[in-house]
Design an enzyme around this catalytic site. Structure first.
Site, PDB file in Angstrom:
ATOM      1  N   ASP A  38      -7.160  -0.743   5.055  1.00 49.46           N
ATOM      2  CA  ASP A  38      -7.182  -1.803   4.053  1.00 49.46           C
ATOM      3  C   ASP A  38      -8.460  -1.681   3.236  1.00 49.46           C
ATOM      4  O   ASP A  38      -9.448  -1.102   3.701  1.00 49.46           O
ATOM      5  CB  ASP A  38      -7.119  -3.175   4.734  1.00 49.46           C
ATOM      6  CG  ASP A  38      -6.547  -4.260   3.835  1.00 49.46           C
ATOM      7  OD1 ASP A  38      -5.384  -4.649   4.054  1.00 49.46           O
ATOM      8  OD2 ASP A  38      -7.256  -4.702   2.910  1.00 49.46           O
ATOM      9  N   ASP A  64     -10.051   2.635  -0.531  1.00 56.07           N
ATOM     10  CA  ASP A  64      -9.235   2.356  -1.713  1.00 56.07           C
ATOM     11  C   ASP A  64      -8.084   3.355  -1.736  1.00 56.07           C
ATOM     12  O   ASP A  64      -8.300   4.567  -1.894  1.00 56.07           O
ATOM     13  CB  ASP A  64     -10.101   2.477  -2.959  1.00 56.07           C
ATOM     14  CG  ASP A  64      -9.361   2.156  -4.251  1.00 56.07           C
ATOM     15  OD1 ASP A  64      -8.118   2.081  -4.236  1.00 56.07           O
ATOM     16  OD2 ASP A  64     -10.040   1.996  -5.287  1.00 56.07           O
ATOM     17  N   ILE A  65      -6.867   2.859  -1.597  1.00 61.49           N
ATOM     18  CA  ILE A  65      -5.688   3.713  -1.498  1.00 61.49           C
ATOM     19  C   ILE A  65      -5.410   4.477  -2.792  1.00 61.49           C
ATOM     20  O   ILE A  65      -4.657   5.454  -2.797  1.00 61.49           O
ATOM     21  CB  ILE A  65      -4.443   2.877  -1.080  1.00 61.49           C
ATOM     22  CG1 ILE A  65      -3.322   3.771  -0.545  1.00 61.49           C
ATOM     23  CG2 ILE A  65      -3.949   2.036  -2.257  1.00 61.49           C
ATOM     24  CD1 ILE A  65      -3.623   4.430   0.746  1.00 61.49           C
ATOM     25  N   ASN A  91       2.439   0.353   2.788  1.00 61.07           N
ATOM     26  CA  ASN A  91       2.642  -1.082   2.571  1.00 61.07           C
ATOM     27  C   ASN A  91       1.722  -1.666   1.507  1.00 61.07           C
ATOM     28  O   ASN A  91       2.031  -2.719   0.941  1.00 61.07           O
ATOM     29  CB  ASN A  91       2.419  -1.817   3.899  1.00 61.07           C
ATOM     30  CG  ASN A  91       2.343  -3.312   3.713  1.00 61.07           C
ATOM     31  OD1 ASN A  91       3.346  -3.984   3.490  1.00 61.07           O
ATOM     32  ND2 ASN A  91       1.129  -3.864   3.795  1.00 61.07           N
ATOM     33  N   TYR A 155       5.271  -4.886 -11.282  1.00 61.79           N
ATOM     34  CA  TYR A 155       5.613  -4.873  -9.854  1.00 61.79           C
ATOM     35  C   TYR A 155       7.019  -4.306  -9.638  1.00 61.79           C
ATOM     36  O   TYR A 155       7.229  -3.467  -8.752  1.00 61.79           O
ATOM     37  CB  TYR A 155       5.518  -6.298  -9.323  1.00 61.79           C
ATOM     38  CG  TYR A 155       5.625  -6.448  -7.829  1.00 61.79           C
ATOM     39  CD1 TYR A 155       4.552  -6.121  -7.005  1.00 61.79           C
ATOM     40  CD2 TYR A 155       6.775  -6.954  -7.244  1.00 61.79           C
ATOM     41  CE1 TYR A 155       4.638  -6.280  -5.626  1.00 61.79           C
ATOM     42  CE2 TYR A 155       6.869  -7.125  -5.867  1.00 61.79           C
ATOM     43  CZ  TYR A 155       5.794  -6.780  -5.070  1.00 61.79           C
ATOM     44  OH  TYR A 155       5.889  -6.942  -3.707  1.00 61.79           O
ATOM     45  N   LYS A 159       7.867  -0.896  -7.569  1.00 63.05           N
ATOM     46  CA  LYS A 159       8.716  -0.951  -6.384  1.00 63.05           C
ATOM     47  C   LYS A 159       9.989  -0.129  -6.567  1.00 63.05           C
ATOM     48  O   LYS A 159      10.510   0.446  -5.600  1.00 63.05           O
ATOM     49  CB  LYS A 159       9.045  -2.405  -6.039  1.00 63.05           C
ATOM     50  CG  LYS A 159       7.848  -3.204  -5.541  1.00 63.05           C
ATOM     51  CD  LYS A 159       7.246  -2.620  -4.269  1.00 63.05           C
ATOM     52  CE  LYS A 159       6.215  -3.539  -3.635  1.00 63.05           C
ATOM     53  NZ  LYS A 159       5.654  -2.978  -2.388  1.00 63.05           N
TER      54      LYS A 159
END
Length: 250
Positions: A38, A64-65, A91, A155, A159
């Site tokens: 996270d 940081d993804i 996720n 978003y 997705k």
């Protein structure tokens, strides 16, 4: 049912709280060694400590993804701590809602980068380990919003992109014993959702439109993820499992 997850190594991104934390806990309860990943050090550490107190094998990585170096460090630390990586749950993500005419470029980029670029970077980083061991499970968290939600162009697009990524990788990687699937939650009561303005109105409207007359819980999604990550789902790949209580249209 024995899911066959004992001693499997799982990375769950965005697992400091909400669906990610519930998923990490469920995988740990099934015997997996779990890496909490996270960007928030406080929530990540708190969740890792809670799972350790329950007796589970846990490692925690803050980063940081959307940064390739951080993602590679996440995978490198996982391998150093537990030897390999068997399961990846993508996720990490959040909304920055607004109608298209008022949506800033920054809000578009931030949402798409965290959800879609983050999943791309994480999949790419774990893939050499999964290919080498001829076994892997990737579960990407999409959303019912992939069907489209007003005020969520960024978003919904991200997705929907997650589902395209899932399908493409399932075709690429199946020959190595790797399955890639997506879970598309409906309305789920999380800390982030409860903090939204007009939360009660949003919840009530969602529940009215849900054939199973309740809001989703993070544990509902975690259960679906655990199944798709398991030995039991070894012949399922390229699928999107909607966990929505039967709700599809808005």
């Amino acid at each position: 049912m024995d899911l066959g997850l004992t001693d499997k190594v799982a990375i769950v991104t965005g697992s400091g709280r909400g669906i990610g934390a519930a998923t990490a806990q469920r995988l740990a309860q099934e015997g997996a060694k779990v890496v909490i990943a996270d960007r928030d050090p406080d929530t990540a550490t708190a969740t890792a400590n809670r799972l350790r107190a329950e007796g589970h094998a846990v490692h925690c990585v803050v980063g940081d993804i959307t940064r390739q170096a951080d993602v590679q460090r996440l995978v490198d630390e996982t391998v150093a701590a537990f030897g390999t990586v068997h399961i990846l749950v993508n996720n990490a993500g959040f909304p920055r809602d607004g109608f298209l005419t008022t949506m800033s470029e920054e809000d578009w980029d931030l949402v798409v980068d965290v959800i879609l670029k983050g999943a791309f970077l994480a999949c790419k980083a774990v893939m050499p380990h999964m290919i080498a061991q001829r076994w892997g499970r990737i579960v990407n968290i999409s959303s019912r919003a992939h069907l489209g939600n007003p005020g969520q162009a960024n978003y919904s697009a991200a997705k929907a992109g997650i589902i395209g990524l899932t399908n493409a990788l399932a075709l690429e990687e199946g020959r190595y014993g790797i399955t890639i699937n997506a879970v598309a939650p409906g309305f789920v009561e999380t800390e982030m959702v409860r903090a939204l303005p007009h939360y009660e109105q949003i919840r009530d409207r969602a529940v009215r439109g849900t054939p199973v007359q309740r809001a989703g819980r993070p544990e509902d999604i975690a259960t679906a993820v655990a199944f798709l990550a398991s030995e039991c789902a070894g012949y399922i790949s390229g699928e999107t499992l909607h966990v929505t209580g039967g709700r599809y249209a808005s």
